[in-house]
Design a protein around this motif. Sequence first.
Motif, short mmCIF file in Angstrom:
data_model
loop_
_atom_site.label_atom_id
_atom_site.label_comp_id
_atom_site.label_asym_id
_atom_site.label_seq_id
_atom_site.Cartn_x
_atom_site.Cartn_y
_atom_site.Cartn_z
N PRO A 45 7.50 44.00 11.72
CA PRO A 45 8.31 43.79 10.41
C PRO A 45 9.89 43.89 10.57
CG PRO A 45 6.57 45.40 10.24
CD PRO A 45 6.35 45.05 11.42
N LYS A 97 15.64 39.02 0.19
CA LYS A 97 14.80 40.10 0.60
C LYS A 97 13.59 39.89 -0.51
CE LYS A 97 17.43 43.34 2.98
NZ LYS A 97 18.24 44.72 2.88
N GLY A 98 12.45 40.54 -0.26
CA GLY A 98 11.47 40.62 -1.12
C GLY A 98 10.18 40.53 -0.62
N ASN A 99 10.09 39.96 0.76
CA ASN A 99 8.78 39.99 1.51
C ASN A 99 8.09 41.34 1.84
OD1 ASN A 99 8.17 37.02 1.43
ND2 ASN A 99 9.55 36.81 3.15
N LYS A 100 6.89 41.45 1.82
CA LYS A 100 6.26 42.63 2.04
C LYS A 100 5.62 42.56 3.18
CE LYS A 100 5.64 45.02 -2.48
NZ LYS A 100 6.21 44.09 -3.50
N TYR A 101 5.88 43.39 4.14
CA TYR A 101 5.17 43.40 5.58
C TYR A 101 4.25 44.58 5.77
CZ TYR A 101 8.37 39.80 6.53
OH TYR A 101 9.21 38.70 6.47
N GLY A 102 3.12 44.37 6.42
CA GLY A 102 2.35 45.53 6.66
C GLY A 102 1.90 45.45 8.27
N GLN A 127 2.17 39.92 3.35
CA GLN A 127 1.49 40.02 2.19
C GLN A 127 1.88 38.82 1.15
OE1 GLN A 127 1.54 43.91 2.06
NE2 GLN A 127 -0.12 43.83 3.55
N THR A 128 1.13 38.03 0.94
CA THR A 128 1.57 36.88 0.01
C THR A 128 0.79 37.00 -1.40
OG1 THR A 128 -0.22 35.47 0.95
CG2 THR A 128 2.19 34.98 1.73
N ASN A 129 1.27 36.31 -2.33
CA ASN A 129 0.73 36.63 -3.68
C ASN A 129 -0.66 35.94 -3.79
OD1 ASN A 129 2.96 38.23 -4.61
ND2 ASN A 129 4.02 36.19 -5.29
#
Lengths: 179, 909
Positions: free
Chosen positions: A9, A23-28, A39-41
Amino acid sequence: MAAAARPGPEELALLEKLLGLPKGNKYGVQGERKVPVLQTNNGPGLTGLITIAAHLVKQAKKDQLLGSTAEEKAVVQQWLEYRVTQVDGCSSKEDTRIILKNLNIHLEDKVYLAGNIFTLADVLMYYGLHHVMVDLTVQEKEKYLNVSRWFNHIQHYPGVRQHLSNVIFIKNRLYTNAH
Amino acid sequence: MRLRVAAGGPAALKVLAAAGAAAAPVRLVWGGPLEQPLAPLSPPWTPALELDSGTVLFSPNAICQFFFLARGEEPTDLTNQWLEWEATELQPAASAALYAQLVHGRKGLEAVEVLGKLLVHIELNLSRRGTAYLAGDTKSVADVVVWGTLFPVLQDETSLPSELQVLRTWFQSMTLSEACRKAADSVLMPKALLEFKSYLQKQPPPCLAMERATSNEPEEEEGSEPALTEEEITAAVDAWARGVAALPKPWQPQKPVLPVEGMRNVLITSALPYVNNVPHLGNIIGCVLSADTFARYCRLRNWNTLYVCGTDEYGTATETKAVEEGLTPQEICNKYNAIHTDIYRWFDISFDYFGRTTTPYQTMIAQDIFQRLLARGFLLQDTVEQLQCEDCQRFLADRFVEGTCPFCSYEEARGDQCDKCGKLINAVELKNPQCKLCRGVPVVKPTQHLFLDLPKLEEQLEPWLEQSWATGDWTANARYITRSWIRDGLKPRCITRDLKWGTPVPLDGFRDKVFYVWFDAPIGYLSITANYTDQWERWWKNPQQVELYNFMAKDNVPFHSVIFPCSLLGADDNYTLVNHLIATEYLNYEDGKFSKSRGVGVFGDMAKDTGIPADIWRFYLLYLRPEGQDSAFSWSDLMLKNNSELLNNLGNFINRAGMFVCKFFGGTVPDMVLTPDDKRLLARVTLELHQYHQLLEKVRIRDALRCILSISRHGNQYIQVNEPWKRIKGDEKDRQRAGTVTGVAVNMASMLAVMLQPYMPSVSLAIQGQLCIPPDCFVLSHNFTCTLPPGHRVGTVSPLFQKLEHDQIEALRKRFGGGQPEDLAVEPQAKQTPPASVTLMAPGDPELIQELTEEVAKQGNHVRQLKANKAEKAQVDTEVAKLLELKKQLALAEGKSPEVLVPKGKRKK
């Protein structure tokens, strides 16, 4: 301690900034190897460093970073794969030495990994090798001269290095008989 | 563009299939496996694509990608994801599975086991998307790449678990597609696969990313460990609650131990040490200690186990030694057999019987096997040209000739084998042969000898080997050495020798000869057992009920895998043949070899003089057991492992667990109320225990030791996180928690005592005593259970290990580093040489010089007198050696370099 980009990440966040994405993408992360997941919508999301990086590049409409011709694209793909299989997989000093040796041979007659064009392969290889290069001695940096030249070039490429520490390379050679 | 591939290489399949599927106009170039790597950055056996521009692609996936790109199929997020997954997850697992199949001979589902989760991943993706192919409804580069990696392992869809229905359908349709089928036909030819197999055998086994993470990096975070399933946790909690009832009753065999119908009967041998060498650490770990650890493990598993060994006593070396020491050969054997026995007793080797080869049973059994071979036509008679030393008046046994190796030109090759290239040598083929005793040049004389007809026995040997390899555990080196032996072709092998000290040949015309020691010595296993019990045949003529394990160093493999089985197969008397052949690589000393003559290294009889307990030696030797590759003994590493693994990890944990019971709970194990965290720990420990069993069942002794250390690491962490020493001072709830943690920890310590028993028997016994573990718990099962229930009283707890200090270790390193004034090879005469302390005096001490000058003169006269009286060459030699030693001492005392005095012929390089 020098700041280092940990694979996953953090590195993708650096890439986002380099590409000028908001910015705004969420990572795991997933599994023992902590493989990054975007993670995508809609849908199950994307897994894997290369996969997500290539996705971000396309999102930023900077497709040239993945190569233009079929040949360039395959070469970029090859070095990205080398990054995640060999560089990330190396667990000993000996492995690191082999990688540096191989890259040094490859870069002997090239400016960038894919020849004369700057690509995503250079960016991710730079992030992946940063922690290695930080620890090299002056003598080792001279031993892997081509890697050092390439690395110094990439770290000065606008927007790539960001908060990572600047690795110092000495311009004049100290160990002339090492080669 | 040119595509270079090596037939048989697993990655060749996917690139050919991709070229076919994308109809790429490639020119194929087949590269042999022995050629240089196809591209500078790729290992041999991986393909390379040379593009017209001169660029070389060396990554198989990039090559496949290129073919599809070239015809306009752009990668998508989904194909990228599959390719990345294939490269990072599937490929390492598939290589491991392929290695297990080809090298270890695993079959079907067992080999596919490592792929388990990955196959499920494909199944789930296919079924969730509901598409026919991995990245949509048409075939893409992803399908070819994944199929190409799976196919060499699976071969066809029937080796897939039947519940993976969608995966099976996909796999089958891929296999049937024209491009894939054609690629498979051209790449996976049986012959090419064999070549690939022999290449693989020379490689270390691939380690999975997962395993690597656990072995090389300390676990930093919980997340890095494999996840536990609910079932695993529930099962672990159940087993825990059952207590001692979850364990089988320890089984005590009758003495003498004999095979028992319906039980697993394990017969263990370790290579017979040659009697007149004092074994060094490498010999000890190579056979007796490895076999001992395994034998102890077998007994803890309630397997009916017999472990026999003994000294190999016949042969020229014994005869010569006897002359040297003025004793009879039998007296020499008695003397040295006692030395061996003492050493192994000190190392706590649990032989059921330690015998010797010079017994009437040996003669009886060896002659019986000989007669049976003779009667069945497996012996040949031939005239042999043999080296005879005219000065010494004897035919020279192989080991008494030295010369230049005819194969590799190594100058100090022995008469039977070259230490450098490892090839067996016929003594007369040596270039520049020399008698080792008198340095004279021997001459070739003809004499009659008997031969074992190995070529004729080969047709029996091969099916037996095939069967033994398929069902047994042979180490990779044992398989490899055996295979190369058979590949080089078997030749008749001489079984008689012109000696006196041996088993007499019971045949007219040969009555003055004895059996060659390598025909004779393995028969020692049988005769030693016969000396243990008159019902020895129930072990040795009972392959239906008995499983035989042979332990040895790799140089002994051919004798146990080819020659001895041939003797027994030929004798045709329902003998028990080896099922599992366990060979180690070599153990080096610091950076070199052990050398008796140079006084380098630690030998069995010296280990106890170091003040380091036998169990520490056992632990360290087993920790670096040369499994799979050579390893090296190092003093500083011994100190490090003792101080870090034993003292700080294992010892610390067991001691703390016991101390808490004593200090906080008055020596009585407290009540335990398990929380979810505790339950996870139980499951985690159970997993390690399973791993321990899995490894030991495959005789991976070194690796299994890591499981023990890993359990105590978990234990230390557990104590550290829960801080019982703080909670004991808290409220009721805190005190209960302290009790639970202490109780679980002391039970872990109790199980560790049992798991440790094969490795460190005395330490295990000490823990048993300290914690008062009931004898009924000294048995190994697959369950981690509560053996010390609440209310159990422990005894007095004290530290198990001592710290090794740097100075102590440095002193030992110096002491065993060679360059000592006493040459250990002439130990028996050493008393007459001046005391060792002389070298410690300052050079130039006039009194010492005076004394030594006199000694030298005296010894010089003695030697001259011996020569004048035509004394035995051997005797003269030893006296000359003493003279040289004295001269060296003198030179040292005078402050000169002693080097110049060493005669040229003897100088080692």
